[in-house]
Design an enzyme around this catalytic site. Sequence first.
Site, PDB file in Angstrom:
ATOM      1  N   CYS A  14     -79.652 -33.103-111.473  1.00 17.33           N
ATOM      2  CA  CYS A  14     -80.933 -32.421-111.597  1.00 17.33           C
ATOM      3  C   CYS A  14     -81.487 -32.070-110.226  1.00 17.33           C
ATOM      4  O   CYS A  14     -81.058 -32.598-109.205  1.00 17.33           O
ATOM      5  CB  CYS A  14     -81.916 -33.323-112.337  1.00 17.33           C
ATOM      6  SG  CYS A  14     -81.318 -33.825-113.968  1.00 17.33           S
ATOM      7  N   GLY A  40     -79.145 -27.802-112.057  1.00 16.31           N
ATOM      8  CA  GLY A  40     -79.408 -28.074-113.466  1.00 16.31           C
ATOM      9  C   GLY A  40     -79.888 -26.830-114.162  1.00 16.31           C
ATOM     10  O   GLY A  40     -80.841 -26.192-113.715  1.00 16.31           O
ATOM     11  N   ASN A 112     -84.122 -37.309-110.452  1.00 12.00           N
ATOM     12  CA  ASN A 112     -82.759 -36.847-110.190  1.00 12.00           C
ATOM     13  C   ASN A 112     -81.893 -38.077-109.991  1.00 12.00           C
ATOM     14  O   ASN A 112     -82.122 -38.852-109.069  1.00 12.00           O
ATOM     15  CB  ASN A 112     -82.739 -35.958-108.946  1.00 12.00           C
ATOM     16  CG  ASN A 112     -81.339 -35.644-108.428  1.00 12.00           C
ATOM     17  OD1 ASN A 112     -81.153 -35.433-107.238  1.00 12.00           O
ATOM     18  ND2 ASN A 112     -80.361 -35.606-109.306  1.00 12.00           N
ATOM     19  N   GLY A 113     -80.908 -38.256-110.852  1.00 12.41           N
ATOM     20  CA  GLY A 113     -80.012 -39.398-110.728  1.00 12.41           C
ATOM     21  C   GLY A 113     -79.734 -40.032-112.078  1.00 12.41           C
ATOM     22  O   GLY A 113     -79.893 -39.405-113.127  1.00 12.41           O
ATOM     23  N   TYR A 253     -69.330 -30.646-103.560  1.00 14.54           N
ATOM     24  CA  TYR A 253     -69.555 -29.701-104.658  1.00 14.54           C
ATOM     25  C   TYR A 253     -71.010 -29.348-104.909  1.00 14.54           C
ATOM     26  O   TYR A 253     -71.352 -28.185-105.067  1.00 14.54           O
ATOM     27  CB  TYR A 253     -68.945 -30.271-105.937  1.00 14.54           C
ATOM     28  CG  TYR A 253     -69.206 -29.451-107.179  1.00 14.54           C
ATOM     29  CD1 TYR A 253     -68.510 -28.274-107.426  1.00 14.54           C
ATOM     30  CD2 TYR A 253     -70.153 -29.859-108.115  1.00 14.54           C
ATOM     31  CE1 TYR A 253     -68.751 -27.514-108.574  1.00 14.54           C
ATOM     32  CE2 TYR A 253     -70.401 -29.114-109.264  1.00 14.54           C
ATOM     33  CZ  TYR A 253     -69.698 -27.946-109.486  1.00 14.54           C
ATOM     34  OH  TYR A 253     -69.943 -27.206-110.610  1.00 14.54           O
ATOM     35  N   SER A 294     -67.819 -23.029-104.742  1.00 16.15           N
ATOM     36  CA  SER A 294     -67.926 -24.182-103.851  1.00 16.15           C
ATOM     37  C   SER A 294     -66.661 -24.469-103.051  1.00 16.15           C
ATOM     38  O   SER A 294     -66.673 -25.327-102.167  1.00 16.15           O
ATOM     39  CB  SER A 294     -68.341 -25.432-104.636  1.00 16.15           C
ATOM     40  OG  SER A 294     -67.538 -25.589-105.778  1.00 16.15           O
ATOM     41  N   ASP A 356     -62.566 -27.206-104.790  1.00 18.18           N
ATOM     42  CA  ASP A 356     -63.337 -28.268-104.139  1.00 18.18           C
ATOM     43  C   ASP A 356     -62.868 -29.639-104.604  1.00 18.18           C
ATOM     44  O   ASP A 356     -62.882 -30.602-103.846  1.00 18.18           O
ATOM     45  CB  ASP A 356     -64.834 -28.090-104.402  1.00 18.18           C
ATOM     46  CG  ASP A 356     -65.166 -28.100-105.887  1.00 18.18           C
ATOM     47  OD1 ASP A 356     -65.277 -29.196-106.463  1.00 18.18           O
ATOM     48  OD2 ASP A 356     -65.300 -27.018-106.472  1.00 18.18           O
ATOM     49  N   CYS A 446     -65.988 -42.477-106.823  1.00 16.36           N
ATOM     50  CA  CYS A 446     -65.065 -41.734-107.685  1.00 16.36           C
ATOM     51  C   CYS A 446     -63.641 -41.737-107.143  1.00 16.36           C
ATOM     52  O   CYS A 446     -62.689 -41.503-107.890  1.00 16.36           O
ATOM     53  CB  CYS A 446     -65.540 -40.295-107.857  1.00 16.36           C
ATOM     54  SG  CYS A 446     -67.096 -40.148-108.732  1.00 16.36           S
TER      55      CYS A 446
END
Length: 470
Positions: A14, A40, A112-113, A253, A294, A356, A446
């Site tokens: 977001c 978003g 945001n998160g 990204y 990206s 990306d 990740c």
Amino acid sequence: MNEIEWTPEKGEKCGIAGVYGAPKAVNFVVSLLADLQHRGQESAGAGTSDGRRLHVRVKKGLVSQVFPSSRLPSLPGRMAIGHTRYPTSGGFYPRFGQPYLHRKPNFLLAHNGNIPDVSDLEMDLRRHEIDPSGLSDSQLVAKAIGIRYQREKSLENAALQVFPNVKGAYSMLLMDLKYMIAVRDHYGLRPLSIGEVGDAYVFASETCAFGPIGAKHVRDVEPGELVSVSANGFDSKRFAEGKQKLDIFEFIYFARPDSMLLGKSVSEVRENFGRELAKEYPLDLDVIVPVPQSANEAALGYAQATGIPLKYWLIKGRDRRTFIEPTPEMQLQGVRQKLSPVPGAFNGMNVGFVEDSVVRGTSSRQLAAIAREMGAKKVRLLSASPPIRYPDFYGIDLPRQEDLIAHGRNEEEIAAALGLDSIHYLSYEGMIRATGLPESMFSTACFTGEYPLDIGRERKKVEGLPKEGA
């Protein structure tokens, strides 16, 4: 002409924005949100205070659709916050659109998160005889603040009591009739910047939003910091000892290339990804083709370092994306982005596509098939980031671990599964070098499975995690 039906493999997070002390503050916020639209696209919202009451508008759609100029006069006031949403917790519009309006006491919250483990928040609400069922992580935080606000009669004091115990990824803006508050989690996983325009203070998820309204970037909200703005001026307090761990996917990204993160140009870092790729994999190619948008900078860096011609032979259809579809079912049934190859491209060539990152591999498989149909001799893929082997729990809509193409596969197996002659991932060390910053300043979960914040019950869903405390 062949067309690649392409849906984003990573749902954007977001975007949040706020302005304090400007006439018709909502006009500034809408501009900020428009420049955060890439973060978003499912819904947009804004709320204002005129000193007597809060005014809110939240609706499904793009910023330009939700806030035509005719709607702006209905949101008066010199302070405003706004939100563009991609759902990461609790489902999607309409129940979870933001800013969220908490009633009695009245205040707004934009987040945001993602908070992966909300069990402590749920327990807190139950202790105060509030049923947490069906609430999103953002709403749980708002309810917890509301309990303290009712008692303390101060939004700032209530927030300072709640946020030390919120273990998750968040940049948030809160606003009541007189105060605007900005907070960032203990590790600064999500970006949030402070700017000034005239006598007004500005907050935004990315610095790229400041320029169009004439705002100057002052600094970032620090990890573990609470900033408040009111008629009394600007104030800063620490609610936790912060340790910077920005999610490195912001560089890879999410962030717009004209943004600054941790003092670094996103565009330059992405070019560096390409230069590092060129050092690691100086392939024999006839042409380099980025997958827009990206990967453009990484492809440019690779082409400059190797001297291989760079061709923008994949064209993203304009005005096709109405919003990023948040569920697989909607992705299959709804609007799809199109990547159209330039006629005559690829024929007789050794082609190197640059992405990306590679998540599920869906678009990569389609790219390989189309290039071969158009006569490519060899099709190779260069990823400007390492293999993604672990899911995200901090606000990126990455899929389940079993859906990740790199999960349980080596590079040869991945290439075979995608119909490629070869696939080449930027090394983890090369990725960090490209940023020009210490590894310690990033969350790279990740790629490594090392989550800086406890993911709680989600840990049981992930295979191959490093041993805790190792």
